[in-house]
Scaffold this active site. Structure first.
Site, PDB file in Angstrom:
ATOM      1  N   THR A 208       0.817  -1.210   0.000  1.00  0.00           N
ATOM      2  CA  THR A 208       0.000   0.000   0.000  1.00  0.00           C
ATOM      3  C   THR A 208       0.851   1.260   0.000  1.00  0.00           C
ATOM      4  O   THR A 208       1.976   1.264   0.487  1.00  0.00           O
ATOM      5  CB  THR A 208      -0.926   0.039   1.239  1.00  0.00           C
ATOM      6  OG1 THR A 208      -0.129  -0.008   2.422  1.00  0.00           O
ATOM      7  CG2 THR A 208      -1.900  -1.124   1.219  1.00  0.00           C
ATOM      8  N   GLU A 257      -4.238   4.423   3.587  1.00  0.00           N
ATOM      9  CA  GLU A 257      -3.379   3.509   2.842  1.00  0.00           C
ATOM     10  C   GLU A 257      -4.114   3.007   1.605  1.00  0.00           C
ATOM     11  O   GLU A 257      -5.251   2.536   1.714  1.00  0.00           O
ATOM     12  CB  GLU A 257      -2.967   2.326   3.716  1.00  0.00           C
ATOM     13  CG  GLU A 257      -2.164   2.747   4.944  1.00  0.00           C
ATOM     14  CD  GLU A 257      -1.796   1.580   5.829  1.00  0.00           C
ATOM     15  OE1 GLU A 257      -0.634   1.103   5.744  1.00  0.00           O
ATOM     16  OE2 GLU A 257      -2.680   1.124   6.588  1.00  0.00           O
TER      17      GLU A 257
END
Length: 308
Positions: A208, A257
């Site tokens: 991420t 994220e």
């Protein structure tokens, strides 16, 4: 579009103009109607259109510590306003001294002496001057004195809901990015720089981008979302976005994220944006890694369908 820092930046020989005034955070559908009317009237009159806005948000100066969540950062707001055909964006530094200008002085100094307003377009709820003492009827009276007209721009509503920045912030805060998009006329956007995180997503097979956002950014409620990841160069990417503290791993810091689908490059250090398309689910705590990974896989597929 010209951009001025302060109304004093108006050049010598500046002619008449059509002016609208407001914070315009979000440049939502109501703002678009007001600014669009300003641009149209300026073209009819053969003069320049001017949008006057403020930095920082007046609330932070008048009531320190009350800065509202920001729907659009300054550069993004300028882009959106320019896209509406505006000739000049005038950003007035909102200081304590400026906040103390009486309504009459505000009109004389800003609209008459510097911007040479022929017409001022404002929303029905427009307030101005020290302690917001000025309203539309006062502006109309001052217009008759100084030689400019005033036109009200009606509030924009749908199904009984008036579109306002406050309403949109409440939608974002509740995670209802669909309602926010309906009022904005586009998806809600959060911007930031990609910084290094715990690398936990990479270990799970879903690396991420950890987004460092502005301190006042209007970040949606904790949960998982489908979004478009927008870079300066390249096509937007579908992204599954997690917002929260990673409860499965006893996290404490709230993070944004994004897992970019079908992307294998490096995003560290890039400034990018997330356009939120749909809320997928709330944050959950898992007792083991396997069900978490299975849930992420489902989130990714739901993102693919939502963004396609």
């Amino acid at each position: 579009m010209q951009q001025w820092r302060g109304y004093e930046a108006a050049p010598g020989g500046w002619g008449r103009s059509v002016v609208t005034i407001g914070v315009f955070d979000g440049v939502h559908r109501g703002h678009q109607a007001t600014i669009g009317h300003t641009v149209a009237r300026a073209r009819e009159l053969g003069v320049k259109s001017v949008v006057v806005t403020f930095d920082p948000h007046p609330a932070e100066v008048v009531r320190p510590g009350s800065h509202p969540a920001v729907l659009t950062e300054p550069a993004r707001k300028a882009e959106l306003i320019e896209a509406l055909g505006v000739d000049v964006l005038c950003v007035v530094p909102f200081t304590v001294e400026f906040s103390r200008l009486p309504p009459e002085a505000f009109v004389h100094d800003v609209l008459v002496e510097h911007l040479h307003a022929a017409l001022v377009v404002v929303g029905d709820n427009f307030r101005f001057g020290h302690r917001a003492a000025g309203d539309v009827p006062l502006l109309e009276r001052l217009g008759r004195t100084f030689g400019f007209a005033v036109e009200g721009a009606p509030l924009v509503a749908e199904a009984g809901t008036v579109f306002s920045s406050t309403y949109i912030r409440s939608c974002v805060d509740a995670g209802d990015v669909g309602a926010a998009a309906a009022a904005l006329g586009r998806p809600h956007r959060v911007e930031g720089v990609v910084v290094r995180g715990d690398q936990r997503g990479r270990e799970l097979g879903y690396p991420t981008a950890n987004l460092l956002t502005h301190r006042y950014a209007a970040v949606p409620a904790d949960g998982v979302y489908a979004a478009r990841l927008v870079r300066r160069d390249g096509e937007p990417l579908a992204a599954a976005v997690s917002i929260g503290t990673n409860p499965t791993f006893s996290g404490r810091e709230r993070r944004v994220e994004a897992y970019a689908l079908d992307f294998t490059g490096d995003l560290y250090g890039e400034r990018l944006a997330l356009d939120f398309v749909a809320h997928l689910r709330e944050q959950r705590t898992y007792d083991a890694i396997e069900p978490l990974v299975a849930q992420i896989a489902e989130d990714v597929e739901r993102t693919r369908r939502a963004v396609s």
